[in-house]
Design a protein around this motif. Structure first.
Motif, PDB file in Angstrom:
ATOM      1  N   THR A   1       0.597  -1.185  -0.427  1.00 12.00           N
ATOM      2  CA  THR A   1      -0.203   0.468  -0.017  1.00 12.00           C
ATOM      3  C   THR A   1       0.393   1.446   0.034  1.00 12.00           C
ATOM      4  OG1 THR A   1      -0.109  -0.273   2.627  1.00 12.00           O
ATOM      5  CG2 THR A   1      -1.868  -1.226   1.197  1.00 12.00           C
ATOM      6  N   VAL A   2       0.643   2.823  -0.840  1.00 11.63           N
ATOM      7  CA  VAL A   2       1.544   3.506  -0.836  1.00 11.63           C
ATOM      8  C   VAL A   2       0.952   4.548  -0.721  1.00 11.63           C
ATOM      9  CG1 VAL A   2       2.874   5.020  -2.736  1.00 11.63           C
ATOM     10  CG2 VAL A   2       2.418   2.181  -2.283  1.00 11.63           C
ATOM     11  N   ALA A   3       0.846   5.079   0.508  1.00 10.06           N
ATOM     12  CA  ALA A   3       0.061   6.510   0.477  1.00 10.06           C
ATOM     13  C   ALA A   3       0.287   7.335   0.236  1.00 10.06           C
ATOM     14  CB  ALA A   3       0.028   6.730   2.221  1.00 10.06           C
ATOM     15  N   ILE A   4       0.205   8.216  -1.113  1.00 13.52           N
ATOM     16  CA  ILE A   4      -0.025  10.278  -1.647  1.00 13.52           C
ATOM     17  C   ILE A   4      -0.517  11.040  -0.830  1.00 13.52           C
ATOM     18  CG2 ILE A   4      -0.001  10.696  -3.978  1.00 13.52           C
ATOM     19  CD1 ILE A   4      -0.252   7.622  -4.650  1.00 13.52           C
TER      20      ILE A   4
ATOM     21  N   SER B   1       0.937   2.958   5.843  1.00  9.27           N
ATOM     22  CA  SER B   1       0.521   2.304   4.684  1.00  9.27           C
ATOM     23  C   SER B   1       2.123   1.687   4.872  1.00  9.27           C
ATOM     24  CB  SER B   1       0.433   3.260   3.194  1.00  9.27           C
ATOM     25  OG  SER B   1      -0.986   3.446   3.363  1.00  9.27           O
ATOM     26  N   ASP B   2       2.780   0.871   3.214  1.00 13.75           N
ATOM     27  CA  ASP B   2       4.193   0.202   3.929  1.00 13.75           C
ATOM     28  C   ASP B   2       4.810   1.494   2.924  1.00 13.75           C
ATOM     29  OD1 ASP B   2       2.757  -2.760   3.888  1.00 13.75           O
ATOM     30  OD2 ASP B   2       1.975  -2.900   2.047  1.00 13.75           O
ATOM     31  N   LEU B   3       4.478   2.265   2.506  1.00 11.69           N
ATOM     32  CA  LEU B   3       5.311   3.530   1.640  1.00 11.69           C
ATOM     33  C   LEU B   3       4.614   4.470   2.034  1.00 11.69           C
ATOM     34  CD1 LEU B   3       8.713   4.154   0.000  1.00 11.69           C
ATOM     35  CD2 LEU B   3       6.864   3.682  -1.795  1.00 11.69           C
ATOM     36  N   LEU B   4       5.439   5.875   2.005  1.00 14.51           N
ATOM     37  CA  LEU B   4       4.411   7.157   1.729  1.00 14.51           C
ATOM     38  C   LEU B   4       5.054   8.138   0.834  1.00 14.51           C
ATOM     39  CD1 LEU B   4       2.694   9.400   3.341  1.00 14.51           C
ATOM     40  CD2 LEU B   4       4.528   9.743   4.540  1.00 14.51           C
ATOM     41  N   LEU B   5       4.313   8.411   0.368  1.00 17.24           N
ATOM     42  CA  LEU B   5       4.799   9.644  -0.769  1.00 17.24           C
ATOM     43  C   LEU B   5       4.291  11.114  -0.475  1.00 17.24           C
ATOM     44  CD1 LEU B   5       4.493   7.514  -4.264  1.00 17.24           C
ATOM     45  CD2 LEU B   5       6.711   7.679  -2.726  1.00 17.24           C
ATOM     46  N   LEU B   6       5.077  11.800  -0.557  1.00 20.18           N
ATOM     47  CA  LEU B   6       4.645  12.935  -0.698  1.00 20.18           C
ATOM     48  C   LEU B   6       4.987  13.900  -1.174  1.00 20.18           C
ATOM     49  CD1 LEU B   6       6.387  12.684   2.964  1.00 20.18           C
ATOM     50  CD2 LEU B   6       4.293  14.474   2.762  1.00 20.18           C
ATOM     51  N   SER B   7       3.837  14.797  -1.673  1.00 21.79           N
ATOM     52  CA  SER B   7       4.910  16.059  -3.506  1.00 21.79           C
ATOM     53  C   SER B   7       4.691  17.331  -2.545  1.00 21.79           C
ATOM     54  CB  SER B   7       4.129  16.051  -4.552  1.00 21.79           C
ATOM     55  OG  SER B   7       2.854  16.513  -4.940  1.00 21.79           O
TER      56      SER B   7
ATOM     57  N   PHE C   1       8.985   9.145   1.226  1.00 20.04           N
ATOM     58  CA  PHE C   1      10.032  10.082   0.243  1.00 20.04           C
ATOM     59  C   PHE C   1       9.318  11.329   0.542  1.00 20.04           C
ATOM     60  CE2 PHE C   1      10.942   5.738  -2.274  1.00 20.04           C
ATOM     61  CZ  PHE C   1      11.822   6.483  -2.170  1.00 20.04           C
ATOM     62  N   GLY C   2       9.825  12.349   0.115  1.00 24.21           N
ATOM     63  CA  GLY C   2       9.836  13.999  -0.400  1.00 24.21           C
ATOM     64  C   GLY C   2      10.111  14.169  -0.847  1.00 24.21           C
TER      65      GLY C   2
END
Ligand code: AMP
Ligand code: MG
Length: 397
Positions: free
Chosen positions: A176-179, A240-246, A292-293
């Protein structure tokens, strides 16, 4: 904090995730649902492949020592059948592609190289033992590994599983990847933005990029440039398993992402990479999850996902490795850049795939140019200039 070159940053992402990832859960799915999923157990050959020596041409199965010459045709064998007798000296059995080679025969002569007259066939082909025969177990011996665990299954992988009789397949659960997009200027796609506002395209492009690499995207509401609101959503994302921030990772007064993550006890592996677009780029781990930011300009978000975050999605999904393949194409026109950074620029690859043209653009917020591109040029940091016809690397989209 720490600035990395492009290759060093990529190696860091791979090594951190490989060292610290938890084993994904395993689920068993029907064969066709395993396409594009990651195989969770090694597959071995259930028998020899081919199980018998097979002809790879239409023609005549013979003893090599009978060649060249005129031979007696004593029968026929086709795919799906077997020849009961044996081929002796001076004899031939008519054989079809895929049929088992009869006992006694050790060469196949192509039908195009023969003259048939009744029950006799003549050929001027010389003896070449083994010619046009695929020997038993030449492709894989019974028990040999044919697909490794950690492989993302292509259509060819699915063919191998079908061949070995796997109607169901163990695959790894998708990560799962949170965006999480950030910024007071960002409004939902269905909103009418005021002149100083922008619709949230990054969450959408990231969701597509994540799904394409086997992740399950979970788009969170946009975080306002406010510490406690950002913190609340970052905490949710770290479930989640991974967090992606933009956005929010530059040096501006309202770029709060790093501060928020630091307050949550994050470990930062790097926060700057020598690339453009995308120099301010944060990779780390908090509460047992990688994040990741990514910088907020659309081109920066897209490129940094492809060259870094993609590896995390794939490795957390159980892939054994995640190589970044940057093929070469020939430039249609001269190209120069300021050395020092690995630079990615939107480009068009010709239909023949061999030639590439940079697309003029207004910089990394230029979504109209990005939408026309089918690749990014990848200009090496130590080369200032290319001539038309020179090879340059690219990132396919
Ligand atoms: P930031 O990295 O937060 O300074 O954002 C840089 C720029 O990227 C902003 O000024 C916006 O123009 C753009 N941007 C940031 N987030 C998004 C988003 N979610 N969708 C589209 N554009 C964005
Ligand atoms: Mg911002």
């Amino acid at each position: 904090m720490s600035t990395f070159s492009f290759p060093d940053a990529r190696a860091m992402v791979e090594s951190r995730v490989l060292a610290l990832r938890a084993a994904p859960a395993v689920e068993t799915v029907p064969l066709l649902e395993a396409a594009h999923r990651v195989l969770a157990a090694p597959i071995v050959a259930d028998r020899d492949y081919p199980p018998l020596a097979r002809s790879i041409r239409d023609g005549f199965a013979v003893q090599a020592s009978s060649l060249p010459g005129t031979l007696d045709v004593i029968g026929e064998v086709r795919a799906g059948g077997a020849f009961a007798g044996s081929v002796g000296a001076g004899q031939a059995v008519e054989i079809m592609t895929g049929a088992p080679v009869p006992q006694g025969a050790d060469q196949v002569v192509m039908v195009e190289h023969t003259d048939r007259a009744g029950t006799r066939v003549s050929t001027s082909r010389p003896a070449k033992p083994g010619e046009f025969i695929n020997p038993q177990a030449a492709e894989a011996a019974a028990g040999a590994a044919v697909v490794a665990a950690g492989t993302r299954l292509t259509f060819a992988g699915i063919a191998m599983l079908a061949t070995t009789g796997h109607a169901t397949v163990p695959v790894y659960a998708r990560p799962t990847v949170a965006i999480l997009a950030t910024g007071d200027e960002i409004v939902p796609v269905d909103a009418t933005p005021r002149p100083f506002e922008i619709r949230n395209s990054n969450a959408q492009s990231l969701a597509v990029q994540v799904a394409r690499r086997g992740g399950l995207p979970r788009v969170l509401p946009v975080a306002r440039d406010d510490f406690s609101h950002t913190r609340e959503l970052v905490e949710e994302g770290l479930r989640s398993d991974l967090l992606l921030l933009s956005g929010g990772v530059s040096a501006g007064k309202y770029d709060l992402v790093e501060q928020v993550l630091a307050e949550l006890g994050a470990e930062f592996y790097f926060d700057r990479v020598l690339i453009q677009p995308g120099q301010p780029l944060v990779f780390g781990r908090a509460r047992g999850k990688f994040f990741f930011g990514l910088p907020g300009n659309p081109a920066s978000t897209m490129v940094t996902f492809e060259i870094f975050a993609r590896a995390a999605v794939e490795l957390l999904g159980g892939q054994a490795e995640s190589p970044l393949i940057l093929p070469h194409a020939r430039l249609t026109r001269p190209f120069r850049h300021q050395p020092g950074l690995t630079r990615f620029l939107p480009a068009l690859l010709d239909a023949d795939g061999g030639r590439i043209t940079p697309i003029p653009w207004q910089g990394s917020s230029d979504v109209p140019s990005l939408a026309r591109a089918n690749a990014f040029l990848a200009a090496d940091p130590d080369q200032p200039a290319w001539e038309a016809g020179d090879w340059i690397r690219f990132l396919p989209l």
